[in-house]
Design an enzyme around this catalytic site. Structure first.
Site, PDB file in Angstrom:
ATOM      1  N   ASP A   1     -55.687   5.741  14.186  1.00 48.64           N
ATOM      2  CA  ASP A   1     -54.340   5.430  13.696  1.00 48.64           C
ATOM      3  C   ASP A   1     -53.827   4.208  14.442  1.00 48.64           C
ATOM      4  O   ASP A   1     -53.974   4.135  15.669  1.00 48.64           O
ATOM      5  CB  ASP A   1     -53.412   6.632  13.978  1.00 48.64           C
ATOM      6  CG  ASP A   1     -52.362   6.832  12.884  1.00 48.64           C
ATOM      7  OD1 ASP A   1     -51.971   5.843  12.258  1.00 48.64           O
ATOM      8  OD2 ASP A   1     -51.945   7.985  12.685  1.00 48.64           O
TER       9      ASP A   1
ATOM     10  N   HIS B   1     -50.147  -3.459  10.934  1.00 45.35           N
ATOM     11  CA  HIS B   1     -49.705  -2.116  11.322  1.00 45.35           C
ATOM     12  C   HIS B   1     -50.873  -1.169  11.587  1.00 45.35           C
ATOM     13  O   HIS B   1     -50.686  -0.103  12.159  1.00 45.35           O
ATOM     14  CB  HIS B   1     -48.808  -1.526  10.224  1.00 45.35           C
ATOM     15  CG  HIS B   1     -47.489  -2.213  10.124  1.00 45.35           C
ATOM     16  ND1 HIS B   1     -46.312  -1.654  10.585  1.00 45.35           N
ATOM     17  CD2 HIS B   1     -47.146  -3.442   9.656  1.00 45.35           C
ATOM     18  CE1 HIS B   1     -45.312  -2.488  10.385  1.00 45.35           C
ATOM     19  NE2 HIS B   1     -45.791  -3.588   9.820  1.00 45.35           N
TER      20      HIS B   1
HETATM   21  C1  GDG Z   1     -48.857   2.885   9.180  1.00 47.81           C
HETATM   22  C2  GDG Z   1     -49.991   3.019  10.206  1.00 47.81           C
HETATM   23  C3  GDG Z   1     -48.301   2.949  12.045  1.00 47.81           C
HETATM   24  C4  GDG Z   1     -44.126  11.385   6.541  1.00 47.81           C
HETATM   25  N1  GDG Z   1     -43.896  12.455   5.767  1.00 47.81           N
HETATM   26  C5  GDG Z   1     -42.571  12.442   5.501  1.00 47.81           C
HETATM   27  C6  GDG Z   1     -41.987  11.352   6.137  1.00 47.81           C
HETATM   28  N2  GDG Z   1     -42.971  10.714   6.759  1.00 47.81           N
HETATM   29  C7  GDG Z   1     -42.764   9.503   7.566  1.00 47.81           C
HETATM   30  C8  GDG Z   1     -42.867   9.809   9.031  1.00 47.81           C
HETATM   31  C9  GDG Z   1     -43.207   8.433   9.603  1.00 47.81           C
HETATM   32  C10 GDG Z   1     -43.987   7.787   8.466  1.00 47.81           C
HETATM   33  O1  GDG Z   1     -43.744   8.541   7.286  1.00 47.81           O
HETATM   34  C11 GDG Z   1     -45.472   7.812   8.721  1.00 47.81           C
HETATM   35  O2  GDG Z   1     -45.752   6.854   9.688  1.00 47.81           O
HETATM   36  P1  GDG Z   1     -47.102   6.919  10.541  1.00 47.81           P
HETATM   37  O3  GDG Z   1     -46.985   5.942  11.650  1.00 47.81           O
HETATM   38  O4  GDG Z   1     -47.302   8.311  11.026  1.00 47.81           O
HETATM   39  O5  GDG Z   1     -48.300   6.588   9.559  1.00 47.81           O
HETATM   40  P2  GDG Z   1     -48.640   5.558   8.329  1.00 47.81           P
HETATM   41  O6  GDG Z   1     -47.893   5.913   7.110  1.00 47.81           O
HETATM   42  O7  GDG Z   1     -50.127   5.645   8.203  1.00 47.81           O
HETATM   43  O8  GDG Z   1     -48.189   4.111   8.846  1.00 47.81           O
HETATM   44  C12 GDG Z   1     -49.500   3.712  11.455  1.00 47.81           C
HETATM   45  C13 GDG Z   1     -47.253   2.687  10.974  1.00 47.81           C
HETATM   46  O9  GDG Z   1     -47.829   2.065   9.824  1.00 47.81           O
HETATM   47  C14 GDG Z   1     -46.147   1.783  11.499  1.00 47.81           C
HETATM   48  O10 GDG Z   1     -46.658   0.592  12.008  1.00 47.81           O
HETATM   49  O11 GDG Z   1     -47.731   3.743  13.067  1.00 47.81           O
HETATM   50  O12 GDG Z   1     -50.535   3.776  12.420  1.00 47.81           O
HETATM   51  O13 GDG Z   1     -51.092   3.744   9.634  1.00 47.81           O
HETATM   52  O14 GDG Z   1     -42.065   7.692   9.827  1.00 47.81           O
HETATM   53  O15 GDG Z   1     -41.670  10.343   9.478  1.00 47.81           O
HETATM   54  N3  GDG Z   1     -40.669  11.071   6.094  1.00 47.81           N
HETATM   55  C15 GDG Z   1     -39.880  11.909   5.363  1.00 47.81           C
HETATM   56  N4  GDG Z   1     -40.399  12.970   4.682  1.00 47.81           N
HETATM   57  C16 GDG Z   1     -41.721  13.268   4.736  1.00 47.81           C
HETATM   58  O16 GDG Z   1     -42.160  14.245   4.105  1.00 47.81           O
HETATM   59  N5  GDG Z   1     -38.573  11.682   5.295  1.00 47.81           N
END
Ligand code: GDG
Length: 499
Positions: free
Chosen positions: A389, A173
């Site tokens: 990212d 990821h």
């Molecule tokens: C890894 C990779 C890749 C965040 N704050 C809240 C909340 N979130 C949710 C978001 C989103 C998820 O968390 C974060 O996903 P990201 O993709 O932005 O980042 P990582 O956690 O670093 O994920 C990344 C991912 O894996 C998938 O392959 O895209 O590059 O680093 O869904 O919405 N959700 C809620 N409350 C929050 O306060 N409900």
């Protein structure tokens, strides 16, 4: 699966096994009848659940508590959740240590220096071996096992040694770094061998897949690497009599589900209320990130401070809402990052705020799905500015949550999502002045231009949602010398990428 319980293994009868560091549930409360588990939100679960149901699936992962899960039956017998136990020392060494203080920074362009510690490495090996054993115990003869992410990179090889009959997929990821960086790792060959135990290794971007293929060429005999130009599969590696496929499969979000949520009455009303609370006439900039040094929160705040200082924004007409979800709080670089961000927020509000009108609303918390969707809908400008990212799902969620075609997306070139969401306002977040200029542009974007951009972004996302991602990966895995894994649903994504 709203209040799932967790059980330990039964017979080896799962045709499809997902292996991930975490189970898709978290402990909600300890009631008199034992623990209550809640389903964790997320695209990965929504994407895999239909497949898990259709194919007698099981999901193995850590339950998030040192005590492990409580062995019990599941209300939904189609999807088995299987807890892999971790003790406190293992959590510290395998998870906080090797996964998040060694691999995470190394794979994110050494934004902070990684620590190399032999004890952590030994713990990582031990825990990976345990995950492999549990997966081996769950899988039916000839099953498909899909291993997720950087915490489990040794599992494919270990699992193959235990169960040569199963078909193994691995998906990373996070970014896969260029060889010059990866080669710093003292245990580099073991990690590469671990991954090569899979039949298919998936990366977010073609660049990550190419980095891996270059690395394999350097560490193993050059002639073992072949080219393949079959859709998502970019290369192959010969390992003994096996062929390992390597490809790019950009992950996405449940676009239809998010659109439905964001279009509902509750979310629309809450979005209006947020706008009223922040000041009807003010432009709202929004950041939503795990509090992680790769996400560029500090750079974003500095850029906003610059706009306030040079008069391109003022607290009376602009507000930045930053949700910073608590993450890895015992790891030193995360503690330092939090202190830096909170000091900067305090400084900005102290310098540019007035009573009743602060420029930055900073929330160090997790908000629920409805609140998150309402924030997406209320925002005029979404700031997604990571320094590096793998993909960044927030950028895609924001687009999915804007059926009204409102809102401008400022997106870092260093997020995987930038390769698809090319109609966003792309920016190099390392370049402070450029970041300021792009943020200022977003604040004054011509609404017709904004709508056109959003329309194109949404069109892309509708076709490339998380279901497409799961199907294309599993179809490519199914093509790795076996029959198809998926029933033909008539969905073009099912047919895509068949080698
Ligand atoms: C890894 C990779 C890749 C965040 N704050 C809240 C909340 N979130 C949710 C978001 C989103 C998820 O968390 C974060 O996903 P990201 O993709 O932005 O980042 P990582 O956690 O670093 O994920 C990344 C991912 O894996 C998938 O392959 O895209 O590059 O680093 O869904 O919405 N959700 C809620 N409350 C929050 O306060 N409900």
């Amino acid at each position: 699966m709203d209040t799932p319980r967790i059980r330990q293994p039964g017979a080896a009868d799962a045709d499809f096994v997902v292996v991930a560091n975490r189970l898709p549930v978290h402990l909600d409360s300890q009631g008199p009848d034992g623990p209550r588990w809640r389903r964790s939100p997320g695209g990965l679960v929504s994407a895999l659940e239909p497949i898990l149901r259709a194919r007698r699936g099981a999901w193995a992962g850590w339950a998030g508590t040192a005590a492990g899960g409580t062995p019990a039956g599941l209300p939904d017998e189609d999807v088995r959740l299987h807890a892999v136990p971790l003790d406190e020392t293992e959590y510290r060494e395998y998870y906080e240590g090797f996964s998040n203080t060694t691999l995470w920074p190394l794979f994110h362009d050494v934004v902070v220096p990684p620590d190399f510690d032999r004890g952590w490495w030994q713990s990582y090996q031990r825990v990976n071996q345990r995950f492999a054993r549990h997966a081996a115990a769950l899988a039916a003869p000839g099953a498909t096992v899909w291993v997720q992410d950087y915490q489990l990179m040794l599992v494919p090889e270990m699992l193959r040694a235990l169960r040569p009959d199963v078909r193994i997929g691995f998906f990373l990821h996070i970014p896969f770094p260029p060889p010059e960086l990866f080669l710093q790792l003292p245990w580099r060959s073991q990690i590469v061998d671990g991954l090569l135990g899979a039949d298919l290794i998936g990366f977010q971007l073609p660049g990550g897949a190419q980095n891996f293929l270059h690395l394999v060429r350097r560490l193993r005999r050059a002639e073992s690497v072949g080219h393949a130009a079959r859709s998502a599969v970019l290369g192959t590696v010969r390992v003994g009599d096996r062929e390992v496929r390597v490809g790019a499969f950009p992950i996405s979000v449940d676009a239809a589900g998010l659109e439905e949520l964001a279009g509902g009455r509750t979310v629309r009303e809450r979005a209006r209320q947020i706008r009223r609370q922040l000041g009807e006439h003010r432009r709202i900039m929004l950041g939503v990130d795990r509090l992680d040094y790769t996400k560029g929160i500090d750079q974003r705040l500095r850029a906003f401070e610059g706009l306030l200082a040079d008069g391109r924004a003022a607290a009376r007409d602009t507000v930045l809402v930053q949700i910073a979800t608590p993450s890895r709080e015992r790891v030193e670089h995360y503690r330092l990052q939090r202190a830096r961000i909170e000091a900067r927020v305090g400084h900005i509000n102290g310098a540019f705020g007035q009573v009743g009108q602060v420029p930055v609303h900073y929330l160090h918390t997790t908000v629920d799905r409805t609140e998150l969707a309402a924030l997406y809908r209320a925002a005029d400008v979404m700031l997604v500015t990571p320094l590096r990212d793998g993909m960044n799902l927030v950028a895609k969620e924001f687009v999915a949550a804007r059926p009204d075609l409102g809102g401008a997306l400022v997106l870092s070139e260093f997020a995987g999502a930038a390769q698809e969401l090319t109609r966003a306002l792309l920016v190099n977040p390392h370049h402070l002045h450029e970041l300021q200029d792009v943020m200022a542009t977003a604040l004054t974007l011509d609404p017709a231009d904004g709508r056109r951009r959003m329309e194109e972004l949404r069109r892309h996302l509708r076709e490339r949602d998380v279901h497409h991602w799961a199907r294309s990966f599993l179809t490519a895995l199914g093509g790795a010398g076996h029959g198809s894994l998926l029933p033909d649903t008539g969905d073009p994504a099912t047919r895509a990428n068949v080698a």
